[in-house]
Design a protein around this motif. Structure first.
Motif, PDB file in Angstrom:
ATOM      1  N   LYS A 117     -34.516 -97.674  23.941  1.00  7.34           N
ATOM      2  CA  LYS A 117     -34.581 -99.135  24.128  1.00  7.34           C
ATOM      3  C   LYS A 117     -35.684 -99.692  23.238  1.00  7.34           C
ATOM      4  CE  LYS A 117     -35.294 -98.891  28.624  1.00  7.34           C
ATOM      5  NZ  LYS A 117     -35.561 -99.174  30.042  1.00  7.34           N
ATOM      6  N   GLY A 141     -30.434 -99.354  28.156  1.00 10.81           N
ATOM      7  CA  GLY A 141     -30.820 -98.830  29.456  1.00 10.81           C
ATOM      8  C   GLY A 141     -30.104 -97.509  29.697  1.00 10.81           C
ATOM      9  N   SER A 142     -30.434 -96.857  30.819  1.00 10.24           N
ATOM     10  CA  SER A 142     -29.859 -95.532  31.140  1.00 10.24           C
ATOM     11  C   SER A 142     -29.859 -94.637  29.905  1.00 10.24           C
ATOM     12  CB  SER A 142     -28.429 -95.679  31.679  1.00 10.24           C
ATOM     13  OG  SER A 142     -28.431 -96.487  32.824  1.00 10.24           O
ATOM     14  N   VAL A 143     -30.970 -94.648  29.206  1.00 13.96           N
ATOM     15  CA  VAL A 143     -31.084 -93.962  27.907  1.00 13.96           C
ATOM     16  C   VAL A 143     -30.937 -92.449  28.058  1.00 13.96           C
ATOM     17  CG1 VAL A 143     -32.628 -93.679  25.912  1.00 13.96           C
ATOM     18  CG2 VAL A 143     -32.554 -95.841  27.115  1.00 13.96           C
ATOM     19  N   GLU A 144     -31.296 -91.943  29.261  1.00 15.44           N
ATOM     20  CA  GLU A 144     -31.227 -90.496  29.502  1.00 15.44           C
ATOM     21  C   GLU A 144     -29.814 -89.958  29.315  1.00 15.44           C
ATOM     22  OE1 GLU A 144     -32.672 -92.703  31.429  1.00 15.44           O
ATOM     23  OE2 GLU A 144     -34.780 -92.126  31.653  1.00 15.44           O
ATOM     24  N   ASP A 157     -38.485 -92.896  25.601  1.00 15.16           N
ATOM     25  CA  ASP A 157     -38.378 -93.775  26.764  1.00 15.16           C
ATOM     26  C   ASP A 157     -39.640 -93.651  27.609  1.00 15.16           C
ATOM     27  OD1 ASP A 157     -37.192 -95.670  28.367  1.00 15.16           O
ATOM     28  OD2 ASP A 157     -35.826 -94.291  29.379  1.00 15.16           O
ATOM     29  N   ILE A 158     -39.762 -94.560  28.603  1.00 12.82           N
ATOM     30  CA  ILE A 158     -40.902 -94.429  29.491  1.00 12.82           C
ATOM     31  C   ILE A 158     -40.578 -93.459  30.632  1.00 12.82           C
ATOM     32  CG2 ILE A 158     -42.111 -96.593  28.996  1.00 12.82           C
ATOM     33  CD1 ILE A 158     -40.723 -97.860  31.321  1.00 12.82           C
ATOM     34  N   VAL A 159     -41.601 -92.697  30.993  1.00 14.27           N
ATOM     35  CA  VAL A 159     -41.484 -91.749  32.101  1.00 14.27           C
ATOM     36  C   VAL A 159     -42.538 -92.146  33.112  1.00 14.27           C
ATOM     37  CG1 VAL A 159     -41.638 -89.331  32.788  1.00 14.27           C
ATOM     38  CG2 VAL A 159     -40.770 -89.926  30.511  1.00 14.27           C
ATOM     39  N   GLU A 160     -42.082 -92.416  34.343  1.00 15.28           N
ATOM     40  CA  GLU A 160     -43.054 -92.811  35.366  1.00 15.28           C
ATOM     41  C   GLU A 160     -43.235 -91.639  36.320  1.00 15.28           C
ATOM     42  OE1 GLU A 160     -42.100 -96.542  37.210  1.00 15.28           O
ATOM     43  OE2 GLU A 160     -43.917 -96.505  38.435  1.00 15.28           O
ATOM     44  N   SER A 161     -42.319 -91.463  37.263  1.00 14.88           N
ATOM     45  CA  SER A 161     -42.442 -90.328  38.184  1.00 14.88           C
ATOM     46  C   SER A 161     -41.854 -89.059  37.573  1.00 14.88           C
ATOM     47  CB  SER A 161     -41.688 -90.649  39.480  1.00 14.88           C
ATOM     48  OG  SER A 161     -40.300 -90.781  39.194  1.00 14.88           O
ATOM     49  N   GLY A 162     -40.981 -89.211  36.594  1.00 14.46           N
ATOM     50  CA  GLY A 162     -40.308 -88.053  35.992  1.00 14.46           C
ATOM     51  C   GLY A 162     -38.997 -87.728  36.684  1.00 14.46           C
ATOM     52  N   ARG A 163     -38.672 -88.497  37.727  1.00 12.36           N
ATOM     53  CA  ARG A 163     -37.484 -88.184  38.533  1.00 12.36           C
ATOM     54  C   ARG A 163     -36.178 -88.325  37.744  1.00 12.36           C
ATOM     55  NH1 ARG A 163     -35.524 -91.065  44.120  1.00 12.36           N
ATOM     56  NH2 ARG A 163     -33.632 -89.818  44.277  1.00 12.36           N
ATOM     57  N   THR A 164     -36.087 -89.386  36.932  1.00  8.44           N
ATOM     58  CA  THR A 164     -34.844 -89.592  36.169  1.00  8.44           C
ATOM     59  C   THR A 164     -34.602 -88.417  35.228  1.00  8.44           C
ATOM     60  OG1 THR A 164     -35.325 -91.959  36.248  1.00  8.44           O
ATOM     61  CG2 THR A 164     -33.548 -91.277  34.787  1.00  8.44           C
TER      62      THR A 164
END
Ligand code: PRP
Length: 219
Positions: A117, A141-144, A157-164
């Protein structure tokens, strides 16, 4: 009157909490409505509710005096404005992510396709920092999804909790930058409205200091 551009969503809520703690009455902005301008003449504050990616634009052109926006958006938009306070919340990291098997092997893939993004951040990182030419595929979005279906080898992309990442079998391969919410100020307003803006910046800094102290005491 100070006009503040808020990033609609979680950053806006945290900004309002911080401003209230710093002594500013933000009840106008907490109104449950679809209004995009919320003003409290008595408090001397006007809030405009913008899409996060547009906050730097409103501030650069002076449509807002102040804005609160993620460092990711500032890096991507690269606007002419003053970035004055790291507010600490909204913390995450901008990363190159992909399947674990690519860890340490990333540089060996020539002309990689990188989905993101954030095409400007991606270009700056690969072409300027790593001096590598890549094909950038802009997604919204939903770049994963991209590496999972063969659209790109890796993503930025940004990683916050790493859950995605975890739930999609991907990993952080390289960290580009630490991200958090930043307070930005229009360059002209900083001079022309310094009588209103400076005390606000001071009150926010003092409040952030208090918050930090409290967190320290809780540990
Ligand atoms: C962001 C980001 C990642 C995810 C990271 O997406 O693009 O996909 O959050 O968070 P995590 O590490 O806590 O899982 P967002 O929720 O903004 O939605 P999007 O994919 O539609 O952009």
């Amino acid at each position: 009157m100070i006009t503040i551009a808020l990033s609609k969503g979680r950053l806006a809520d945290q900004t309002l909490l911080l401003l209230e703690d710093a002594g500013y009455d933000c009840s106008a902005a907490k109104e449950d409505s679809r209004k995009l301008i919320l003003e409290d003449a008595e408090a001397g504050l006007r809030f405009i509710m913008a899409k996060p990616a547009d906050v730097p634009t409103y501030v650069e052109y002076g449509a807002a005096d102040i804005g609160v926006v993620g460092k990711d958006t500032l890096m991507e938009e690269n606007r002419q404005l003053y970035e004055v306070i790291d507010l600490g919340f909204g913390a995450c990291r901008m990363c190159v992510c992909g399947p674990e098997r690519l860890r340490g092997n990333l540089d060996r893939i020539p002309n990689k396709r990188v989905a993101s993004k954030y095409p400007n951040i991606t270009r700056a990182y690969f072409e300027k920092t790593k001096r590598e030419s890549v094909e950038i595929i802009k997604l919204n979005g939903s770049v994963e999804l991209a590496p999972l279906v063969g659209l790109a080898e890796v993503i930025v992309d940004i990683v916050e909790s790493g859950r995605t990442l975890r739930e999609n079998g991907l990993d952080v391969l390289e960290v580009i930058a630490d991200i958090s919410a930043r307070l930005v100020v229009n360059r002209v307003a900083m001079k022309m409205k310094s009588g209103e803006i400076m005390p606000m910046l001071e009150a926010i800094r003092a409040q952030l200091g208090k918050d930090k102290e409290e967190r320290g005491q809780q540990l």
